[in-house]
Design a protein around this motif. Structure first.
Motif, PDB file in Angstrom:
ATOM      1  N   LEU A  90       0.822  -1.214   0.000  1.00 19.22           N
ATOM      2  CA  LEU A  90       0.000   0.000   0.000  1.00 19.22           C
ATOM      3  C   LEU A  90       0.853   1.260   0.000  1.00 19.22           C
ATOM      4  O   LEU A  90       0.419   2.295  -0.498  1.00 19.22           O
ATOM      5  N   SER A  91       2.070   1.155   0.527  1.00 19.17           N
ATOM      6  CA  SER A  91       2.946   2.322   0.549  1.00 19.17           C
ATOM      7  C   SER A  91       3.408   2.734  -0.847  1.00 19.17           C
ATOM      8  O   SER A  91       3.964   3.816  -1.022  1.00 19.17           O
ATOM      9  N   LEU A  92       3.150   1.918  -1.846  1.00 17.86           N
ATOM     10  CA  LEU A  92       3.460   2.259  -3.239  1.00 17.86           C
ATOM     11  C   LEU A  92       2.415   3.182  -3.865  1.00 17.86           C
ATOM     12  O   LEU A  92       2.605   3.669  -4.974  1.00 17.86           O
ATOM     13  N   GLN A  93       1.322   3.417  -3.169  1.00 16.35           N
ATOM     14  CA  GLN A  93       0.190   4.161  -3.723  1.00 16.35           C
ATOM     15  C   GLN A  93       0.598   5.498  -4.347  1.00 16.35           C
ATOM     16  O   GLN A  93       0.249   5.784  -5.485  1.00 16.35           O
ATOM     17  N   ASN A  94       1.333   6.332  -3.622  1.00 16.05           N
ATOM     18  CA  ASN A  94       1.732   7.639  -4.154  1.00 16.05           C
ATOM     19  C   ASN A  94       2.638   7.497  -5.369  1.00 16.05           C
ATOM     20  O   ASN A  94       2.514   8.249  -6.339  1.00 16.05           O
ATOM     21  N   LEU A  95       3.551   6.541  -5.319  1.00 13.82           N
ATOM     22  CA  LEU A  95       4.430   6.288  -6.461  1.00 13.82           C
ATOM     23  C   LEU A  95       3.619   5.885  -7.690  1.00 13.82           C
ATOM     24  O   LEU A  95       3.882   6.359  -8.800  1.00 13.82           O
ATOM     25  N   GLU A  98       1.869   8.885  -9.218  1.00 14.83           N
ATOM     26  CA  GLU A  98       2.837   9.688  -9.976  1.00 14.83           C
ATOM     27  C   GLU A  98       3.250   8.990 -11.263  1.00 14.83           C
ATOM     28  O   GLU A  98       3.411   9.635 -12.309  1.00 14.83           O
ATOM     29  N   LEU A  99       3.432   7.691 -11.210  1.00 14.57           N
ATOM     30  CA  LEU A  99       3.799   6.929 -12.405  1.00 14.57           C
ATOM     31  C   LEU A  99       2.705   7.016 -13.466  1.00 14.57           C
ATOM     32  O   LEU A  99       2.985   7.254 -14.643  1.00 14.57           O
ATOM     33  N   ARG A 100       1.447   6.868 -13.049  1.00 15.19           N
ATOM     34  CA  ARG A 100       0.331   6.980 -14.002  1.00 15.19           C
ATOM     35  C   ARG A 100       0.240   8.403 -14.550  1.00 15.19           C
ATOM     36  O   ARG A 100       0.024   8.591 -15.756  1.00 15.19           O
ATOM     37  N   ASN A 101       0.410   9.404 -13.703  1.00 15.13           N
ATOM     38  CA  ASN A 101       0.374  10.791 -14.174  1.00 15.13           C
ATOM     39  C   ASN A 101       1.481  11.056 -15.187  1.00 15.13           C
ATOM     40  O   ASN A 101       1.258  11.686 -16.216  1.00 15.13           O
ATOM     41  N   TRP A 102       2.685  10.564 -14.896  1.00 18.01           N
ATOM     42  CA  TRP A 102       3.789  10.756 -15.817  1.00 18.01           C
ATOM     43  C   TRP A 102       3.510  10.015 -17.130  1.00 18.01           C
ATOM     44  O   TRP A 102       3.794  10.531 -18.211  1.00 18.01           O
TER      45      TRP A 102
END
Length: 115
Positions: A90-95, A98-102
Motif C-alpha cells: 500500500l505504501s506504493l500508492q503515491n508512487l 505519480e507513475l500513471r500521471n507521468w
C-alpha cells in the motif's frame, strides 16, 4: 570517472533496490489491480487479460516473497485463495499515482510530437 559521493551511491542503491522489487512488465499492473481491493487469481487475470496464468502465478509469488502482497488461503471446497496488498504494498500508492500521471503526460507528449 567513478563517483565517490556517498549520498549519490546511497540514492542509486536505494533506486536499484526498489527497481529490483517492482521491475518487469507485470508487477506494477498486478499491484495496481490490487489497489482496487482483495482479489482472487481469476479476477486479477481478468484485470490483466494478456498475462498468462503461469506468469501471473510467478509474479504473485515474487510479490509475496517481497512482502508487497499477502496470499490468504481459505480451507473450503474448492480451496479459495485471495490476494491483497500488505502495508508495504500500500505504501506504493503515491508512487503509482505519480507513475500513471507521468505516463499520461508522456503519452500526450509523444502523440502531440508525432502530428
Amino acid at each position: 570517472m567513478k563517483s565517490t559521493e556517498p549520498a549519490c551511491q546511497y540514492e542509486l542503491k536505494a533506486a536499484r533496490d526498489a527497481m529490483e522489487v517492482i521491475q518487469g512488465k507485470w508487477r506494477i499492473p498486478i499491484v495496481i489491480a490490487l489497489t482496487y481491493g482483495v482479489k482472487r487469481f481469476g479476477e486479477i487475470q481478468r484485470d490483466i487479460p494478456d498475462i498468462s496464468p503461469k506468469m501471473l502465478s510467478q509474479e504473485l509469488k515474487a510479490l509475496e516473497e517481497n512482502k508487497l502482497i499477502m496470499r490468504k488461503l481459505y480451507d473450503s471446497m474448492p480451496v479459495a485463495v485471495e490476494y491483497s496488498l500488505t502495508p508495504l504494498g500500500l505504501s506504493l500508492q503515491n508512487l503509482l499515482v505519480e507513475l500513471r500521471n507521468w505516463g499520461k503526460h508522456f503519452r500526450k507528449e509523444i502523440i502531440s510530437s508525432s502530428d
